[in-house]
Scaffold this motif. Structure first.
Motif, PDB file in Angstrom:
ATOM      1  N   PRO A   1       0.837  -1.208   0.000  1.00  0.00           N
ATOM      2  CA  PRO A   1       0.000   0.000   0.000  1.00  0.00           C
ATOM      3  C   PRO A   1       0.868   1.253   0.000  1.00  0.00           C
ATOM      4  N   ARG A   2       0.437   2.229  -0.744  1.00  0.00           N
ATOM      5  CA  ARG A   2       1.166   3.501  -0.795  1.00  0.00           C
ATOM      6  C   ARG A   2       0.809   4.337   0.422  1.00  0.00           C
ATOM      7  N   PHE A   3       1.720   5.209   0.800  1.00  0.00           N
ATOM      8  CA  PHE A   3       1.476   6.074   1.943  1.00  0.00           C
ATOM      9  C   PHE A   3       1.247   7.497   1.452  1.00  0.00           C
ATOM     10  N   ASP A   4       0.522   8.253   2.240  1.00  0.00           N
ATOM     11  CA  ASP A   4       0.297   9.655   1.903  1.00  0.00           C
ATOM     12  C   ASP A   4       1.499  10.468   2.359  1.00  0.00           C
ATOM     13  N   PRO A   5       2.073  11.263   1.474  1.00  0.00           N
ATOM     14  CA  PRO A   5       3.226  12.074   1.880  1.00  0.00           C
ATOM     15  C   PRO A   5       2.806  13.131   2.903  1.00  0.00           C
ATOM     16  N   GLU A   6       3.729  13.441   3.801  1.00  0.00           N
ATOM     17  CA  GLU A   6       3.437  14.427   4.838  1.00  0.00           C
ATOM     18  C   GLU A   6       3.652  15.848   4.339  1.00  0.00           C
ATOM     19  N   ILE A   7       4.258  16.001   3.168  1.00  0.00           N
ATOM     20  CA  ILE A   7       4.538  17.322   2.633  1.00  0.00           C
ATOM     21  C   ILE A   7       4.027  17.356   1.194  1.00  0.00           C
ATOM     22  N   SER A   8       3.479  18.506   0.804  1.00  0.00           N
ATOM     23  CA  SER A   8       2.960  18.619  -0.559  1.00  0.00           C
ATOM     24  C   SER A   8       4.114  18.900  -1.527  1.00  0.00           C
ATOM     25  N   GLY A   9       3.872  18.694  -2.784  1.00  0.00           N
ATOM     26  CA  GLY A   9       4.882  18.966  -3.796  1.00  0.00           C
ATOM     27  C   GLY A   9       5.275  20.430  -3.826  1.00  0.00           C
ATOM     28  N   GLU A  10       4.294  21.311  -3.622  1.00  0.00           N
ATOM     29  CA  GLU A  10       4.583  22.752  -3.629  1.00  0.00           C
ATOM     30  C   GLU A  10       5.460  23.133  -2.440  1.00  0.00           C
ATOM     31  N   ASP A  11       5.189  22.574  -1.267  1.00  0.00           N
ATOM     32  CA  ASP A  11       6.026  22.852  -0.091  1.00  0.00           C
ATOM     33  C   ASP A  11       7.446  22.337  -0.307  1.00  0.00           C
ATOM     34  N   LEU A  12       7.565  21.189  -0.932  1.00  0.00           N
ATOM     35  CA  LEU A  12       8.875  20.633  -1.219  1.00  0.00           C
ATOM     36  C   LEU A  12       9.641  21.525  -2.186  1.00  0.00           C
ATOM     37  N   ARG A  13       8.960  22.048  -3.214  1.00  0.00           N
ATOM     38  CA  ARG A  13       9.600  22.946  -4.184  1.00  0.00           C
ATOM     39  C   ARG A  13      10.082  24.216  -3.497  1.00  0.00           C
ATOM     40  N   ARG A  14       9.267  24.773  -2.632  1.00  0.00           N
ATOM     41  CA  ARG A  14       9.657  26.009  -1.917  1.00  0.00           C
ATOM     42  C   ARG A  14      10.879  25.766  -1.032  1.00  0.00           C
ATOM     43  N   ALA A  15      10.885  24.645  -0.321  1.00  0.00           N
ATOM     44  CA  ALA A  15      12.025  24.328   0.549  1.00  0.00           C
ATOM     45  C   ALA A  15      13.298  24.166  -0.285  1.00  0.00           C
ATOM     46  N   PHE A  16      13.169  23.576  -1.462  1.00  0.00           N
ATOM     47  CA  PHE A  16      14.323  23.415  -2.343  1.00  0.00           C
ATOM     48  C   PHE A  16      14.841  24.764  -2.813  1.00  0.00           C
ATOM     49  N   GLU A  17      13.929  25.687  -3.162  1.00  0.00           N
ATOM     50  CA  GLU A  17      14.349  27.027  -3.584  1.00  0.00           C
ATOM     51  C   GLU A  17      15.084  27.749  -2.464  1.00  0.00           C
ATOM     52  N   VAL A  18      14.619  27.604  -1.227  1.00  0.00           N
ATOM     53  CA  VAL A  18      15.279  28.241  -0.089  1.00  0.00           C
ATOM     54  C   VAL A  18      16.696  27.693   0.054  1.00  0.00           C
ATOM     55  N   ARG A  19      16.865  26.376  -0.079  1.00  0.00           N
ATOM     56  CA  ARG A  19      18.202  25.788   0.019  1.00  0.00           C
ATOM     57  C   ARG A  19      19.107  26.283  -1.101  1.00  0.00           C
ATOM     58  N   LEU A  20      18.560  26.412  -2.309  1.00  0.00           N
ATOM     59  CA  LEU A  20      19.367  26.931  -3.417  1.00  0.00           C
ATOM     60  C   LEU A  20      19.791  28.375  -3.161  1.00  0.00           C
ATOM     61  N   ASP A  21      18.868  29.195  -2.670  1.00  0.00           N
ATOM     62  CA  ASP A  21      19.196  30.595  -2.376  1.00  0.00           C
ATOM     63  C   ASP A  21      20.296  30.691  -1.326  1.00  0.00           C
ATOM     64  N   LYS A  22      20.238  29.856  -0.294  1.00  0.00           N
ATOM     65  CA  LYS A  22      21.282  29.863   0.731  1.00  0.00           C
ATOM     66  C   LYS A  22      22.626  29.470   0.129  1.00  0.00           C
ATOM     67  N   ARG A  23      22.624  28.508  -0.751  1.00  0.00           N
ATOM     68  CA  ARG A  23      23.863  28.057  -1.376  1.00  0.00           C
ATOM     69  C   ARG A  23      24.469  29.165  -2.231  1.00  0.00           C
ATOM     70  N   GLU A  24      23.643  29.901  -2.962  1.00  0.00           N
ATOM     71  CA  GLU A  24      24.140  31.002  -3.787  1.00  0.00           C
ATOM     72  C   GLU A  24      24.740  32.095  -2.916  1.00  0.00           C
ATOM     73  N   LEU A  25      24.121  32.382  -1.760  1.00  0.00           N
ATOM     74  CA  LEU A  25      24.666  33.398  -0.855  1.00  0.00           C
ATOM     75  C   LEU A  25      26.035  32.978  -0.339  1.00  0.00           C
ATOM     76  N   VAL A  26      26.222  31.718  -0.018  1.00  0.00           N
ATOM     77  CA  VAL A  26      27.510  31.237   0.479  1.00  0.00           C
ATOM     78  C   VAL A  26      28.572  31.393  -0.607  1.00  0.00           C
TER      79      VAL A  26
END
Length: 77
Positions: free
Chosen positions: A34-59
């Motif tokens: 049986p498949r499980f329901d993800p605890e995070i939506s795809g949009e939330d995951l995309r936003r978190a990824f963008e934040v990590r990319l922005d932090k990396r660019e600042l470094v």
């Protein structure tokens, strides 16, 4: 391979779905887990990824600004 005559529908069916030979095996597959329901939506995951990319660019920008400039060789006299 040259076919001597064309096959009728009954002969085609018997050839495709008739008695099997040693090259064909019937296997039973386990039921899918049986498949499980993800605890995070795809949009939330995309936003978190963008934040990590922005932090990396600042470094990378900070490291580039604090880099020691290279010394150019003195002009020959």
């Amino acid at each position: 391979m040259v076919r001597l005559r064309s096959l009728n529908e009954a002969e085609c069916y018997a050839r495709c779905h008739g008695e099997g030979d040693d090259n064909v095996r019937v296997v039973k597959l386990e039921p899918r887990r049986p498949r499980f329901d993800p605890e995070i939506s795809g949009e939330d995951l995309r936003r978190a990824f963008e934040v990590r990319l922005d932090k990396r660019e600042l470094v990378h920008e900070t490291v580039a600004e604090t880099a020691v400039p290279s010394h150019e060789p003195a002009a020959a006299a």
